[in-house]
Design an enzyme around this catalytic site. Structure first.
Site, PDB file in Angstrom:
ATOM      1  N   HIS A   2       4.890  28.778  17.831  1.00  0.00           N
ATOM      2  CA  HIS A   2       5.289  30.116  18.295  1.00  0.00           C
ATOM      3  C   HIS A   2       4.445  30.516  19.503  1.00  0.00           C
ATOM      4  CE1 HIS A   2       6.454  30.884  13.843  1.00  0.00           C
ATOM      5  NE2 HIS A   2       7.591  30.898  14.530  1.00  0.00           N
ATOM      6  N   LYS A  49      14.413  36.701   2.574  1.00  0.00           N
ATOM      7  CA  LYS A  49      13.335  35.903   1.980  1.00  0.00           C
ATOM      8  C   LYS A  49      12.142  36.805   1.671  1.00  0.00           C
ATOM      9  CE  LYS A  49      13.878  33.520   6.420  1.00  0.00           C
ATOM     10  NZ  LYS A  49      13.229  32.849   7.502  1.00  0.00           N
ATOM     11  N   ARG A  74      13.368  23.536  18.648  1.00  0.00           N
ATOM     12  CA  ARG A  74      12.487  22.390  18.423  1.00  0.00           C
ATOM     13  C   ARG A  74      13.257  21.087  18.511  1.00  0.00           C
ATOM     14  NH1 ARG A  74      10.448  25.482  13.229  1.00  0.00           N
ATOM     15  NH2 ARG A  74      12.598  26.138  13.519  1.00  0.00           N
ATOM     16  N   SER A 126       6.764  27.485  10.133  1.00  0.00           N
ATOM     17  CA  SER A 126       5.940  28.320   9.252  1.00  0.00           C
ATOM     18  C   SER A 126       6.050  27.825   7.811  1.00  0.00           C
ATOM     19  CB  SER A 126       6.393  29.776   9.327  1.00  0.00           C
ATOM     20  OG  SER A 126       6.271  30.266  10.627  1.00  0.00           O
TER      21      SER A 126
HETATM   22  P1  ADP Z   1      13.295  32.917  12.123  1.00  0.00           P
HETATM   23  O1  ADP Z   1      13.246  33.241  10.652  1.00  0.00           O
HETATM   24  O2  ADP Z   1      13.910  33.978  12.960  1.00  0.00           O
HETATM   25  O3  ADP Z   1      13.804  31.534  12.443  1.00  0.00           O
HETATM   26  P2  ADP Z   1      10.661  31.940  12.775  1.00  0.00           P
HETATM   27  O4  ADP Z   1       9.385  32.710  12.737  1.00  0.00           O
HETATM   28  O5  ADP Z   1      10.773  30.759  11.876  1.00  0.00           O
HETATM   29  O6  ADP Z   1      11.769  33.016  12.523  1.00  0.00           O
HETATM   30  O7  ADP Z   1      10.957  31.469  14.252  1.00  0.00           O
HETATM   31  C1  ADP Z   1      11.107  32.370  15.312  1.00  0.00           C
HETATM   32  C2  ADP Z   1      11.572  31.612  16.519  1.00  0.00           C
HETATM   33  O8  ADP Z   1      10.578  30.671  16.914  1.00  0.00           O
HETATM   34  C3  ADP Z   1      12.832  30.782  16.306  1.00  0.00           C
HETATM   35  O9  ADP Z   1      13.573  30.784  17.514  1.00  0.00           O
HETATM   36  C4  ADP Z   1      12.324  29.405  16.013  1.00  0.00           C
HETATM   37  O10 ADP Z   1      13.258  28.409  16.394  1.00  0.00           O
HETATM   38  C5  ADP Z   1      11.117  29.376  16.906  1.00  0.00           C
HETATM   39  N1  ADP Z   1      10.115  28.437  16.430  1.00  0.00           N
HETATM   40  C6  ADP Z   1       9.621  28.303  15.196  1.00  0.00           C
HETATM   41  N2  ADP Z   1       8.698  27.310  15.131  1.00  0.00           N
HETATM   42  C7  ADP Z   1       8.619  26.814  16.387  1.00  0.00           C
HETATM   43  C8  ADP Z   1       7.889  25.752  16.983  1.00  0.00           C
HETATM   44  N3  ADP Z   1       7.066  24.971  16.283  1.00  0.00           N
HETATM   45  N4  ADP Z   1       8.071  25.530  18.287  1.00  0.00           N
HETATM   46  C9  ADP Z   1       8.933  26.292  18.993  1.00  0.00           C
HETATM   47  N5  ADP Z   1       9.670  27.277  18.506  1.00  0.00           N
HETATM   48  C10 ADP Z   1       9.517  27.546  17.214  1.00  0.00           C
END
Ligand code: ADP
Length: 162
Positions: free
Chosen positions: A19, A43, A93, A131
């Site tokens: 992130h 969730k 990703r 995450s």
């Molecule tokens: P959501 O529940 O909205 O998917 P996340 O916190 O999992 O929330 O992710 C927020 C955004 O960040 C999403 O666009 C996700 O694809 C991106 N994201 C999550 N992990 C990574 C990573 N390791 N590298 C790049 N982008 C990421």
């Protein structure tokens, strides 16, 4: 002068170096970046919205990244309009992210045609990082060094008592 305001929405439960990689890239492109923590997801989160916001604020300060941190609930497009944002930033990703992200981007375009979704790719070092994986690996005693900021590791330890 036209200022481009972008929103980077997500659960951030917790924020990872993937992130942060996206935040670092996005602050270079846009005049203002808002990291927006989603509150009303179905969730049950590990960290409360307030805990997530506090962690992100501290980490952005430590990294000298000037982005605003906020929470939102309900429709992202409604929130984006309220913030006068023109851009939604999402991270991609791998191909596996694409289908879901495309679906959301097109729905958001239908709901708010003036708002553009911009996809950004993190460094390949973080392309497998999520995450959920961080939470699971940590829970079962695996090392998450280098995958999350040290504050997140401390908070996970405090929360899960490891
Ligand atoms: P959501 O529940 O909205 O998917 P996340 O916190 O999992 O929330 O992710 C927020 C955004 O960040 C999403 O666009 C996700 O694809 C991106 N994201 C999550 N992990 C990574 C990573 N390791 N590298 C790049 N982008 C990421």
């Amino acid at each position: 002068m036209r200022r481009i305001v972008a929103i980077y929405p997500g659960s951030f439960d917790p924020i990872t170096n993937g992130h942060l990689d996206i935040v670092q890239r996005a602050v270079r492109l846009f005049d203002e970046l808002i990291v927006a923590v989603l509150v009303n997801s179905d969730k049950a989160p590990l960290f409360s919205a307030q805990e997530r916001v506090d962690m992100i604020r501290t980490i952005l300060q430590q990294e000298a990244l000037s982005a605003r941190v906020d929470t939102f609930e309900g429709l992202l497009v409604t929130y984006a309009k309220k913030q006068k944002a023109q851009v939604i930033v999402r991270g991609i990703r791998a191909i596996s992210d694409y289908e879901y992200e495309l679906q959301m981007a097109l729905m958001n375009r239908r709901l708010g045609p003036a708002i553009e979704t911009v996809f950004m790719m993190p460094s390949e070092a973080y392309s497998y990082l999520s995450s959920r994986l961080v939470r699971e690996v940590f829970k079962f005693g695996g090392s998450i060094e280098g995958l999350v900021p040290s504050l997140v590791e401390q908070q996970l330890r405090a929360k899960l008592g490891k």
